[in-house]
Design an enzyme around this catalytic site. Structure first.
Site, PDB file in Angstrom:
ATOM      1  N   SER A 345      -5.558 -10.196   8.219  1.00  0.00           N
ATOM      2  CA  SER A 345      -6.692  -9.345   7.889  1.00  0.00           C
ATOM      3  C   SER A 345      -6.365  -7.859   7.993  1.00  0.00           C
ATOM      4  CB  SER A 345      -7.869  -9.729   8.791  1.00  0.00           C
ATOM      5  OG  SER A 345      -9.074  -9.187   8.313  1.00  0.00           O
ATOM      6  N   ASP A 356       3.680  -0.551   0.655  1.00  0.00           N
ATOM      7  CA  ASP A 356       3.526  -0.172  -0.747  1.00  0.00           C
ATOM      8  C   ASP A 356       3.808   1.310  -0.986  1.00  0.00           C
ATOM      9  OD1 ASP A 356       2.899  -2.762  -1.322  1.00  0.00           O
ATOM     10  OD2 ASP A 356       0.761  -2.443  -1.649  1.00  0.00           O
ATOM     11  N   LYS A 370      -4.993 -13.319   4.690  1.00  0.00           N
ATOM     12  CA  LYS A 370      -6.467 -13.250   4.672  1.00  0.00           C
ATOM     13  C   LYS A 370      -6.884 -11.981   3.940  1.00  0.00           C
ATOM     14  CE  LYS A 370     -10.595 -12.966   7.597  1.00  0.00           C
ATOM     15  NZ  LYS A 370     -11.030 -11.632   7.127  1.00  0.00           N
TER      16      LYS A 370
END
Length: 506
Positions: A345, A356, A370
């Protein structure tokens, strides 16, 4: 009727729970049919705000048909409720019956939606808010003697100030012998007696680990704030040491959850480490199950100076995009994020954003997967709550995070380690690590005897050493000087290096 309290990554039930359907006539002289009409009307009214944003298939259904369908479904529920209450072999509690229905309804949606009753809501809130009234100790149950054993006191808490230490045994709480606690509920009973209103006294009978005679202690409850930011080990003064043994200025920070105070804790820790000349950071998110979405985005923003952190999309809500700001960014040191199969999460939001944007490498193994956000919605006047999945979140690269029930290992989900930095642990290694970590997290004068060679941590250290070695530190300066020489017109001096600084930060 409804009010969203907090967002996670993780009906006015009261009116129904007090009504019941034991007969065709209900309190107040209302017939079952009248009550059913009122109940269905309340459901439709509660749904009215969300009807402004409907899915395409709902828009295609005429309003009258939807209302008829709602009425028929509520009629089925009321009929079933009445039949169970009237005909079940044993008497049933109406509130428990309703709460069981709510649990089943939420559990059938997905693994992360749930109903939180009044008893569970207090504990849930304490976990998120990171504070409660108590004395500040962690206890476990000795499986052989069935005695309560202190795992560790929290530094600076009433228990710590009273002299309670790891290994002490609690013989009684508030005059009640712990040996008489119900089997299987020893820890629960102890927690209930030790927690309470700040300022009140809790009487304890404690047998210190090195003594043969117990002592009676009066410990005053206080507001206990549970930290989510932890270091490698305790210093003698009870503070955390955030540096790894034998490594020069390589900081190690563990984040156990994303609670209400987590962002502030991380910020103050990073400021302190930055002032001390930290050269590299290992951020350990292993076994971190997640928490508040806002905490994850605020922490990610501390490492990024621009770009999208995460976006969320829901069926009845507009897309929400969280972006990084340049001010307050920590950027002059390399970062490694440790994750494992139990990092979920909010942990995945943070690690995915840093990966990224090339701000950190990821070491360890693929995370849980999740990619959904839960809203906690108060019901029954705030006595209970629904934890309801309302949106999905998406990482900056657009790659999928969520692991669906039919997902395969070859599918795209979770956060994968950076190429070349996957380090898996066997179940036996993970168990040994957890035991090592439990012993190392105990506040005691002498160091714990347990040792463990952590292969994931070792890989992180290996990477940071390559980045902060003398040769690696000299190369950015050489590249910067070369860039200035190439971009400056012949015969003129460079006009500052703000652009090269900004590029290197990215």
């Amino acid at each position: 009727m409804f009010s969203a309290r907090m967002q996670f990554l993780p009906p006015n039930a009261g009116s129904l729970s007090h009504t019941g359907c034991a007969s065709r006539w209900l309190p107040g002289g209302w017939s079952r049919e009248v009550w059913l009409a009122l109940f269905c009307g309340a459901v439709l009214l509660a749904m009215a705000p969300t009807s402004l944003v409907l899915a395409d298939e709902e828009k295609a259904t005429p309003p009258d048909a939807r209302e008829k369908e709602y009425y028929e479904l509520m009629k089925l529920f009321v009929d079933s409720f009445e039949q169970v209450e009237r005909n079940y072999v044993k008497p049933v509690d109406r509130k428990q019956l309703l709460e069981s229905a709510l649990r089943g309804m939420l559990a059938d949606l997905d693994p992360y939606s749930s109903y939180i009753d009044s008893s569970g809501l207090a504990e849930f809130t304490q976990q998120v808010e990171q504070e409660f009234g108590g004395i500040g100790i962690q206890v476990s149950l000795d499986p052989k003697t069935r005695q309560l054993v202190v795992m560790t006191p929290l530094p600076g808490t009433p228990a710590y100030k009273a002299g309670i230490r790891a290994g002490d045994r609690i013989l009684s709480i508030a005059g009640k012998p712990t040996a008489e606690f119900a089997d299987g509920k020893e820890l629960e009973s102890a927690v209930v007696l030790m927690k309470g209103k700040p300022g009140e006294i809790v009487k304890l009978s404690v047998l210190h680990e090195t003594e043969s005679t117990p002592v009676e202690l009066d410990v005053e409850r206080a507001i206990i704030r549970t930290p989510s930011v932890l270091g490698d080990k305790y210093n003698e003064d009870g503070s955390w040491s955030f540096y790894l043994d034998g490594l020069d200025k390589v900081a190690y920070v563990r984040l156990s959850q994303f609670g209400r105070n987590s962002a502030d804790e991380i910020k103050s820790t990073l400021k302190e480490l930055d002032q001390q000349g930290m050269k590299g950071l290992i951020l350990d998110l292993r076994y971190n199950p997640g928490g508040l979405l806002t905490a994850a985005t605020e922490i990610a923003d501390m490492f990024l100076d621009s770009g999208v952190i995460v976006s969320t999309r829901g069926r009845n809500t507009e897309e929400q995009v969280f972006k990084a700001k340049k001010s307050g960014t920590f950027r002059d040191f390399p970062v490694v994020v440790l994750v494992n199969r139990f990092s979920a999460s909010a942990s995945e939001i943070l690690s995915a954003a840093l990966q990224d944007h090339d701000r950190a490498i990821i070491v360890g193994e693929r995370s849980w997967g999740k990619g959904s956000v839960q809203n906690v919605i108060n019901v029954d006047g705030g006595k209970s709550a629904l934890k309801l999945t309302t949106a999905s979140y998406h990482r900056p690269s657009g790659k999928n995070i969520h692991r669906f029930p039919n997902s395969k290992e070859t599918d795209e989900w979770g956060v994968k380690p950076t190429e070349g930095y996957e380090v898996k642990m066997t179940p036996e290694q993970m168990q040994k690590y957890l035991e090592y970590r439990r012993q190392r997290d105990v506040l005691r004068k002498e160091a714990g005897a347990s040792t463990f060679d952590d292969p994931q941590l070792a890989k992180a250290v290996e990477y940071l050493k390559s980045k902060i070695s003398p040769a690696a530190e000299a190369k950015p300066e050489e590249d910067k000087d070369k860039a200035k020489a190439e971009t400056s017109p012949a015969g003129t001096a460079p006009q500052g290096d703000s652009a090269s600084k900004e590029n290197s930060a990215r």
